[in-house]
Design a protein around this motif. Structure first.
Motif, short mmCIF file in Angstrom:
data_model
loop_
_atom_site.label_atom_id
_atom_site.label_comp_id
_atom_site.label_asym_id
_atom_site.label_seq_id
_atom_site.Cartn_x
_atom_site.Cartn_y
_atom_site.Cartn_z
N VAL A 30 1.01 -1.24 0.09
CA VAL A 30 0.22 -0.03 0.11
C VAL A 30 0.88 1.36 -0.11
O VAL A 30 1.76 1.23 0.80
N ASP A 31 0.48 2.09 -1.10
CA ASP A 31 1.45 3.40 -0.88
C ASP A 31 1.44 4.09 0.14
O ASP A 31 2.29 4.75 0.39
N LEU A 32 0.34 4.18 0.90
CA LEU A 32 0.23 4.93 2.25
C LEU A 32 1.23 4.45 3.34
O LEU A 32 2.08 5.29 3.73
N LEU A 33 1.53 3.11 3.40
CA LEU A 33 2.65 2.76 4.41
C LEU A 33 3.98 2.99 3.76
O LEU A 33 4.90 3.18 4.54
N LYS A 34 4.22 2.73 2.40
CA LYS A 34 5.37 2.97 1.78
C LYS A 34 5.82 4.49 2.03
O LYS A 34 6.83 4.88 2.06
N TYR A 71 8.48 -4.05 9.64
CA TYR A 71 6.86 -3.86 9.95
C TYR A 71 6.34 -4.49 8.80
O TYR A 71 6.57 -4.00 7.48
N ILE A 72 5.46 -5.57 8.63
CA ILE A 72 4.82 -6.26 7.72
C ILE A 72 3.19 -5.83 7.74
O ILE A 72 2.64 -6.13 8.70
N HIS A 73 3.06 -5.31 6.86
CA HIS A 73 1.73 -4.75 6.67
C HIS A 73 0.85 -5.27 5.73
O HIS A 73 1.27 -5.79 4.66
N VAL A 74 -0.30 -5.98 6.17
CA VAL A 74 -1.20 -6.87 5.12
C VAL A 74 -2.48 -6.03 5.11
O VAL A 74 -3.24 -5.81 6.22
#
Length: 401
Positions: free
Chosen positions: A245-249, A293-296
């Motif tokens: 997700v671009d937000l998290l990046k 940080y692993i975001h799903v």
């Protein structure tokens, strides 16, 4: 010591009669999280400050230790950082969703209803074709449009002004009239996008395939350039961000964390869970990073769709295809580590949008004796009696040892 956060976006929810009064997190078969729960601290944490909108933007800033009341300037500017858009002091960026509106020919644009905030999770290739049409036929002078991922894109207004706009996932099934922007240029571009997109060949093909068309642009999440303190300087930890997700990046780019791109990671139900797990392990054990940080995104997307079955499946995939792989690799390595598992906010099935309620967290340390909870869910978190009101402090607890 290595540190890991695994975040199931929107994973928390509310009890549902159709599954016996359980939440989707309770209903899901999660042997890995339940195993860890027995050796973990379980509790509740509020990631969204009182009075702020319960978005993934504010909540994920909190998870990473940034107080949203201090550092939040809007969702879209964080995504701009990810895409590599240079923002000047007076520029304003907006999220541009490609959404599905009803196509009732008897009604004006303002009286259509919003069907899907993601246009059936349109793929980036098709979205790119539609964005080129918008650039050529819809964009007004002073505006720039940038491609992101799937339905999530970016509109930049040079020397523009900020305004409050409604996220499309908050108004699913609603008539759009009262949620449209008051600015005449933004409104004109949205109306024109509907005219040129609804009969576009990409959308005609999608409808023939039983998919929802991406027939309108929807602008929201306005803000100016953010300024985040460097994560390593703030915490002393070299960190990596793994997300589709671009937000998290964007949060990672703004805070100086390394962004790891995983092939096949797309934010959907069938994202590359294993690839994310393996990338995190590699960063921690082979590349010397201290924190991953692993975001799903999948549980959140399935919550927005209102699908109990798919949200349960997303949580089960997270448990077995990501958490298990990370835990087994870290255990085999002999490297000491601490692991925090949590959502950023609830996305209840009935609401089909985010709420600001506290979320359950699981903090695992191999050295902890087996005196935790029987399972990891909202119910056991409430029973623990632990509650962290200021969610941006929780990462300090993770880094205590």
């Amino acid at each position: 010591m290595k540190y890991i956060i695994i975040l199931g976006d929107g994973m928390a929810g509310e009890p549902l009669e159709c599954i016996g009064g359980k939440t989707t997190l309770e209903q899901a078969l999660t042997p890995e999280m339940d195993r860890l729960a027995k050796m973990s601290e379980i509790g509740l944490v509020s990631m969204v400050p009182e009075g702020m909108a319960p978005g993934s933007d504010t909540a994920n800033l909190s998870v990473l230790g940034y107080n949203p009341e201090v550092y939040y300037t809007g969702r879209s500017p964080l995504e701009a950082l990810s895409i590599g858009v240079g923002m000047e002091e007076d520029d304003v960026s907006f999220r541009c969703n490609l959404v599905t509106l009803t196509e009732d020919a008897s009604l004006p644009y303002e009286d259509q209803r919003i069907v899907d905030h993601s246009s059936d999770e349109i793929n980036t290739r098709d979205a790119g074709v539609l964005l080129e049409v918008l650039k050529e036929e819809v964009l007004k002078p002073g505006f720039e449009l940038y491609r992101g991922t799937s339905y999530r894109h970016l509109l930049l207004w040079k020397n523009g002004h900020e305004m409050e706009l409604t996220p499309p996932h908050d108004i699913l099934t609603n008539q759009i009239r009262e949620y449209l922007p008051g600015d005449p240029m933004l409104l004109a571009m949205m109306k024109e996008s509907y005219r040129v997109l609804k009969e576009h060949p990409v959308n005609l093909k999608r409808k023939a395939q039983g998919l929802r068309p991406a027939n309108s642009a929807w602008f929201w999440g306005a803000g100016k350039r953010p300024k985040l303190p460097d994560f390593q300087e703030k915490t002393g930890k070299r960190g990596v961000m793994i997300s589709a997700v671009d937000l998290l990046k964007g949060i990672a780019a703004g805070s100086g964390m390394k962004i790891v791109h995983v092939e096949g990671a797309d934010g959907g139900l069938h994202t590359n869970y294993e690839g994310k797990a393996q990338s995190a392990v590699r960063a921690l054990l082979d590349e010397g990073y201290d924190f991953a940080y692993i975001h799903v995104e999948a549980p959140d997307e399935m919550g927005h769709q209102g699908s109990v079955e798919k949200k349960v499946r997303a949580i089960e995939f997270l448990d077995q295809r990501l958490i298990r792989i990370v835990r087994e690799a870290m255990d085999s390595s002999g490297e000491p580590y601490r692991l925090l598992i949590l959502p950023d906010h609830p996305t209840p099935i009935a609401a089909r949008t985010h709420t600001a309620d506290p979320v359950p967290y699981l903090l695992y340390d191999r050295k902890r004796p087996e005196n935790g909870a029987e399972s990891y869910c909202e119910r056991t978190a409430v029973q623990s009696g632990r509650w962290e009101k200021n969610g941006y402090h929780l990462i300090e607890h993770l880094f205590e040892y």
